[in-house]
Write a protein that holds these residues in place. Sequence first.
Motif, PDB file in Angstrom:
ATOM      1  N   VAL A 143       4.136  33.157  42.332  1.00  0.00           N
ATOM      2  CA  VAL A 143       3.404  32.844  43.555  1.00  0.00           C
ATOM      3  C   VAL A 143       2.374  31.795  43.146  1.00  0.00           C
ATOM      4  N   LEU A 193      -1.004  30.146  49.627  1.00  0.00           N
ATOM      5  CA  LEU A 193      -0.062  30.685  48.652  1.00  0.00           C
ATOM      6  C   LEU A 193       1.230  29.903  48.829  1.00  0.00           C
ATOM      7  N   GLU A 223      -0.026  28.113  44.207  1.00  0.00           N
ATOM      8  CA  GLU A 223      -1.048  27.750  45.189  1.00  0.00           C
ATOM      9  C   GLU A 223      -1.015  26.248  45.399  1.00  0.00           C
ATOM     10  N   TYR A 276       6.244  27.367  51.987  1.00  0.00           N
ATOM     11  CA  TYR A 276       7.315  27.019  51.069  1.00  0.00           C
ATOM     12  C   TYR A 276       7.265  25.514  50.932  1.00  0.00           C
ATOM     13  N   ARG A 319      -1.196  32.385  55.644  1.00  0.00           N
ATOM     14  CA  ARG A 319      -1.588  31.568  54.490  1.00  0.00           C
ATOM     15  C   ARG A 319      -0.466  31.321  53.488  1.00  0.00           C
ATOM     16  N   THR A 320       0.789  31.310  53.920  1.00  0.00           N
ATOM     17  CA  THR A 320       1.892  31.129  52.977  1.00  0.00           C
ATOM     18  C   THR A 320       2.765  29.960  53.390  1.00  0.00           C
ATOM     19  N   TYR A 369       5.439  29.115  47.598  1.00  0.00           N
ATOM     20  CA  TYR A 369       6.702  29.428  46.946  1.00  0.00           C
ATOM     21  C   TYR A 369       7.555  28.167  46.957  1.00  0.00           C
TER      22      TYR A 369
END
Length: 71
Positions: free
Chosen positions: A22, A37, A24, A64, A61-62, A39
């Motif tokens: 994971v 975050l 940032e 790709y 907050r994620t 990926y």
Amino acid sequence: MRDASMVGLMGRVTGTVGPGLVGEVIVRVRGGAEHFLAYPAGTDRLERGTVVMVVEYLPPRTVYVTAAYDS
């Protein structure tokens, strides 16, 4: 922020992104810069400092990401 509005934005890796990690990234959004975050969108490992593009956003907050430029 609508999901689609994050897709296509550019950012920079601040913590290594890769398979099984994971990471940032920091992305310029909403008149400032915010950390998310991250990926990898593929199988590539993206080291700190790599310029990336958001290909998918999962609120709140994620993201790709994929490398924005070939190296």
